[in-house]
Write a protein that holds these residues in place. Sequence first.
Motif, PDB file in Angstrom:
ATOM      1  N   THR A  26      -4.584   1.695  -7.740  1.00  0.00           N
ATOM      2  CA  THR A  26      -3.611   0.807  -8.460  1.00  0.00           C
ATOM      3  C   THR A  26      -3.097  -0.507  -7.843  1.00  0.00           C
ATOM      4  O   THR A  26      -3.510  -0.769  -6.760  1.00  0.00           O
ATOM      5  CB  THR A  26      -2.410   1.757  -8.546  1.00  0.00           C
ATOM      6  N   THR A  80      -5.340   3.349  -3.555  1.00  0.00           N
ATOM      7  CA  THR A  80      -4.614   3.892  -4.676  1.00  0.00           C
ATOM      8  C   THR A  80      -5.186   3.657  -5.982  1.00  0.00           C
ATOM      9  O   THR A  80      -4.513   4.323  -6.620  1.00  0.00           O
ATOM     10  CB  THR A  80      -3.263   3.367  -4.318  1.00  0.00           C
ATOM     11  N   PHE A 105     -10.529   6.861  -5.466  1.00  0.00           N
ATOM     12  CA  PHE A 105     -11.559   7.115  -6.442  1.00  0.00           C
ATOM     13  C   PHE A 105     -12.971   6.259  -6.359  1.00  0.00           C
ATOM     14  O   PHE A 105     -13.106   5.537  -6.990  1.00  0.00           O
ATOM     15  CB  PHE A 105     -11.024   6.607  -7.891  1.00  0.00           C
ATOM     16  N   THR A 117       0.775  -1.136  -0.175  1.00  0.00           N
ATOM     17  CA  THR A 117      -0.170   0.008  -0.156  1.00  0.00           C
ATOM     18  C   THR A 117       0.647   1.184  -0.095  1.00  0.00           C
ATOM     19  O   THR A 117       0.690   2.138  -0.752  1.00  0.00           O
ATOM     20  CB  THR A 117      -1.008  -0.056   1.197  1.00  0.00           C
ATOM     21  N   ASP A 170      -5.476  -2.192  -1.591  1.00  0.00           N
ATOM     22  CA  ASP A 170      -4.806  -1.386  -2.411  1.00  0.00           C
ATOM     23  C   ASP A 170      -5.400  -0.637  -3.548  1.00  0.00           C
ATOM     24  O   ASP A 170      -5.013   0.458  -3.665  1.00  0.00           O
ATOM     25  CB  ASP A 170      -3.390  -2.294  -3.026  1.00  0.00           C
ATOM     26  N   VAL A 212       1.396   3.028 -14.397  1.00  0.00           N
ATOM     27  CA  VAL A 212       1.698   4.130 -13.794  1.00  0.00           C
ATOM     28  C   VAL A 212       3.262   4.384 -13.636  1.00  0.00           C
ATOM     29  O   VAL A 212       3.787   5.589 -14.099  1.00  0.00           O
ATOM     30  CB  VAL A 212       1.039   4.166 -12.221  1.00  0.00           C
ATOM     31  N   LYS A 213       3.939   3.239 -13.481  1.00  0.00           N
ATOM     32  CA  LYS A 213       5.229   3.317 -13.180  1.00  0.00           C
ATOM     33  C   LYS A 213       5.936   2.055 -12.620  1.00  0.00           C
ATOM     34  O   LYS A 213       5.189   1.093 -12.506  1.00  0.00           O
ATOM     35  CB  LYS A 213       5.776   4.547 -12.012  1.00  0.00           C
ATOM     36  N   GLN A 253       3.313  -0.546 -11.434  1.00  0.00           N
ATOM     37  CA  GLN A 253       2.054  -0.167 -10.807  1.00  0.00           C
ATOM     38  C   GLN A 253       1.111   0.185 -11.709  1.00  0.00           C
ATOM     39  O   GLN A 253       1.340   0.921 -12.773  1.00  0.00           O
ATOM     40  CB  GLN A 253       2.491   1.019 -10.131  1.00  0.00           C
ATOM     41  N   GLU A 301       1.332  10.765  -9.816  1.00  0.00           N
ATOM     42  CA  GLU A 301       1.384  10.003 -11.175  1.00  0.00           C
ATOM     43  C   GLU A 301       0.186   9.331 -11.142  1.00  0.00           C
ATOM     44  O   GLU A 301      -0.403   9.161 -12.329  1.00  0.00           O
ATOM     45  CB  GLU A 301       2.647   8.969 -10.911  1.00  0.00           C
ATOM     46  N   ILE A 302      -0.419   8.813 -10.155  1.00  0.00           N
ATOM     47  CA  ILE A 302      -1.766   8.059 -10.267  1.00  0.00           C
ATOM     48  C   ILE A 302      -2.767   8.994 -10.869  1.00  0.00           C
ATOM     49  O   ILE A 302      -3.368   8.954 -11.778  1.00  0.00           O
ATOM     50  CB  ILE A 302      -2.560   7.378  -8.839  1.00  0.00           C
ATOM     51  N   GLU A 303      -2.843  10.457 -10.097  1.00  0.00           N
ATOM     52  CA  GLU A 303      -3.887  11.211 -10.686  1.00  0.00           C
ATOM     53  C   GLU A 303      -3.402  11.753 -12.113  1.00  0.00           C
ATOM     54  O   GLU A 303      -4.521  11.893 -12.972  1.00  0.00           O
ATOM     55  CB  GLU A 303      -3.623  12.570  -9.640  1.00  0.00           C
ATOM     56  N   ALA A 327       3.828   1.755  -0.843  1.00  0.00           N
ATOM     57  CA  ALA A 327       4.758   1.960  -2.205  1.00  0.00           C
ATOM     58  C   ALA A 327       3.840   2.330  -3.143  1.00  0.00           C
ATOM     59  O   ALA A 327       4.090   3.392  -4.142  1.00  0.00           O
ATOM     60  CB  ALA A 327       5.382   0.684  -2.642  1.00  0.00           C
ATOM     61  N   LEU A 328       2.568   1.888  -3.453  1.00  0.00           N
ATOM     62  CA  LEU A 328       1.667   2.426  -4.226  1.00  0.00           C
ATOM     63  C   LEU A 328       1.142   3.963  -3.999  1.00  0.00           C
ATOM     64  O   LEU A 328       1.270   4.803  -4.966  1.00  0.00           O
ATOM     65  CB  LEU A 328       0.493   1.505  -4.408  1.00  0.00           C
ATOM     66  N   LEU A 329       1.051   4.177  -2.791  1.00  0.00           N
ATOM     67  CA  LEU A 329       0.517   5.662  -2.456  1.00  0.00           C
ATOM     68  C   LEU A 329       1.585   6.462  -2.629  1.00  0.00           C
ATOM     69  O   LEU A 329       1.258   7.835  -2.977  1.00  0.00           O
ATOM     70  CB  LEU A 329       0.316   5.555  -0.813  1.00  0.00           C
ATOM     71  N   SER A 330       2.813   6.385  -2.581  1.00  0.00           N
ATOM     72  CA  SER A 330       4.029   7.224  -2.883  1.00  0.00           C
ATOM     73  C   SER A 330       3.801   7.739  -4.342  1.00  0.00           C
ATOM     74  O   SER A 330       4.397   8.793  -4.529  1.00  0.00           O
ATOM     75  CB  SER A 330       5.094   6.475  -2.663  1.00  0.00           C
ATOM     76  N   GLY A 331       3.196   7.145  -4.940  1.00  0.00           N
ATOM     77  CA  GLY A 331       2.923   7.507  -6.446  1.00  0.00           C
ATOM     78  C   GLY A 331       1.680   8.488  -6.750  1.00  0.00           C
ATOM     79  O   GLY A 331       0.965   8.359  -7.691  1.00  0.00           O
ATOM     80  N   LYS A 332       1.139   9.032  -5.761  1.00  0.00           N
ATOM     81  CA  LYS A 332      -0.263   9.757  -5.644  1.00  0.00           C
ATOM     82  C   LYS A 332      -0.326  10.891  -7.080  1.00  0.00           C
ATOM     83  O   LYS A 332      -1.236  10.651  -7.855  1.00  0.00           O
ATOM     84  CB  LYS A 332      -0.392  10.183  -4.661  1.00  0.00           C
ATOM     85  N   PHE A 360      -2.659   1.029 -13.190  1.00  0.00           N
ATOM     86  CA  PHE A 360      -4.166   1.579 -12.586  1.00  0.00           C
ATOM     87  C   PHE A 360      -5.128   0.998 -13.111  1.00  0.00           C
ATOM     88  O   PHE A 360      -5.310   0.115 -14.119  1.00  0.00           O
ATOM     89  CB  PHE A 360      -4.258   2.993 -13.664  1.00  0.00           C
ATOM     90  N   LYS A 412      -2.240   9.884 -14.434  1.00  0.00           N
ATOM     91  CA  LYS A 412      -2.547   8.444 -15.426  1.00  0.00           C
ATOM     92  C   LYS A 412      -4.166   8.593 -15.430  1.00  0.00           C
ATOM     93  O   LYS A 412      -4.660   8.586 -16.596  1.00  0.00           O
ATOM     94  CB  LYS A 412      -2.274   7.360 -14.497  1.00  0.00           C
ATOM     95  N   ALA A 413      -4.903   8.968 -14.304  1.00  0.00           N
ATOM     96  CA  ALA A 413      -6.432   8.942 -14.471  1.00  0.00           C
ATOM     97  C   ALA A 413      -6.867  10.300 -15.182  1.00  0.00           C
ATOM     98  O   ALA A 413      -7.798  10.108 -16.131  1.00  0.00           O
ATOM     99  CB  ALA A 413      -7.074   9.395 -12.921  1.00  0.00           C
TER     100      ALA A 413
END
Lengths: 215, 464
Positions: free
Chosen positions: B157, B155, B53, A187, B151, B15-16, B24, A196-198, A189-194, B26, A200-201
């Motif tokens: 993701t 996130t 989301f 969780t 997860d 994502v990366k 990662q 980049e996630i946004e 590690a995934l959250l650290s790319g917040k 999405f 991507k969306a």
Amino acid sequence: MLVSEESIRRVIKGRGMPLPGDDIDTDRIIPARYLKCITFDELGKFTFYDERYDENGNKKDHPFNDERYRGAEILVVNKNFGCGSSREHAPQSLMRAGIRAIIGESFAEIFLGNCTALGIPAVTMEAGAVSELMDFTGKEPEAVLTLDLDKKIVEAGLPGGGNGKVFKIEISDSAREVFLSGTWDTTSALLSGKKEIESKAGALPYLNHFLMQGE
Amino acid sequence: MGENLFNKVWKLHKVKTLPSGQDQLFIGLHLIHEVTSPQAFQMLRERGLKVMFPERTFAAADHILPTDNQKRPFRDPLAEEMIRALEKNTEEFGIKFFGPDTDYQGIVHIIGPELGLTQPGMTVVCGDSHTSTHGALGAIAFGIGTSQIRDVFATQTLSMSRPRVRRITINGTLRKGVYAKDIILKIIAELGVKGGIGYAYEYSGPVIENLNMEGRLTICNMSIEGGARAGYINPDKVTFDYLKGRKFVPEGDEFDRAVSFWKGIASDEDAEYDDEFVLDAGDLEPMVTWGINPGHAVGITEKLPMLSDSEDREVASRAYEHMNFHEGDTIRGKKIDVAFIGSCTNGRISDLREAASVAKGRKAAKGVRALVVPGSRQVALQAEREGLDRIFLEAGFQWRLPGCSMCLAMNPDKLRGSELSASSSNRNFIGRQGSPAGRTLLMSPAMVAAAAVMGEVTDVRELL
């Protein structure tokens, strides 16, 4: 990212339990009626329930009922272990019954991912080596297995202590990395790319009225 | 060389690369249900996390629902507790829930496509192995565990490794009485229940192109039974026509733009694959399972295999012991006790039409308990408009309320003792249908109806 020492899985030592058979599905590991719960807390009691007890609740022959394997922490299995339903209740139940690592010929993918997410290494060996290790744990329930993820080996210790036979194990580089670094709980590690996630969306056609067509 | 759909969609959603080396990814659509989600919501609370989301997650009630009476509170207090937990969790975290009392209640893998939530080019996950179903619309769809649900909540993701892609080409023309279910049972029998580990399956070729969407959903649904976590079919006119007008599908110009994106996401003509498998379905006959995993299947006119020919002798021998069948037996003629038509594999309107066409004007054999469980409220309403419910009732079949029912028997619909069940579901595992000694024969819905009226496993082609 903060990682606690307790999360690191480098060497796991424990007694082994042989559980032979291919294609052991997650319905067998934890029958569906025990999924009627909103926490995982009680699941350890119901591991392999229908294989361990008859309809009257009498014990049947099963490694999890065998006194010699009480306290065993490393399960030794054959091919396609954990196939079928995605229920995380299956590895949760094994974990709560004391299992900390699984060695087998192969694993179903969802089960393998669930084990990794719980910090339970599920590693593979060649059929011949599994068979040898199964025979060994069958004959020597007291012997301690030492699973070393760093060296990618498992050592089957002699019953009286001392160095025993060493087997090579296989584990994916990514799983080995998360166990050695203690980052199998993904969780954070995934959250650290917040950001980049946004972003991507914001670039996916179906989240943006199809105004862009992807790449 | 061109690219296949799977790799295009993966790249679009990546994502990366994470420090572990995994990607990662999405997730475009997250579906949840009452059995595998409550612990994930609890993990969020314990960590003080929100759903990132909430508008991309949708909840269904299916596994635990009784199919005789869905009035609240349910008679089973544990079932009531689970649905209440989902009501509370979805409300607290702002997630849309198609609850038991709504027009869109149904099995999560039935309602996703039915509502048009599932669309080509998406990544779709759910805490349920049959999420592979949604690949029929040209999505990458796969089952996940509860920690991964956490997860996705937190996130949107997942940390994943990209699988290889195997193209399975189905040539020929299906004969009458042979359905999508028979194709997928044949594929699993050929490639084995472990054959798909590490792969996503692309189903293609003329037989697949000529299937309607419901048949495609049946095929992708059982990808996981062959070990493949995901299976998909390239989007085409059948897909676009199916989606048009559905509740969550855009309209007008936006629909046209969507179709243009969907066309572009399909595998290129010269796409590369990691592996290929070709099957000629021209002489395929109705398939029936005889053992304890979905790979144990034979054609209706075939004999059960000899142990000496079996690659999985230990499992096959355990299967014969559990089923009380013998090498060289014919599957045809085995007396059944229960007939189950339903599930995310075969609980759609075309499945009910095919079964009803066999049941029509006939009667369930004496001593056979026959259940028809529509996959969703919408399927039930459509079937009732067409009078299928009356056909089943007149034939002595039970017409029940939507849910997963006897596919996994988490509700009161269960086998008793060592009953033998002809079932349109997806798993014949030991104990799967609710009795540790129970026995399951998987087959198409039409074959189940044939078994119900004849009281024994029957070649449905003789009744058509």
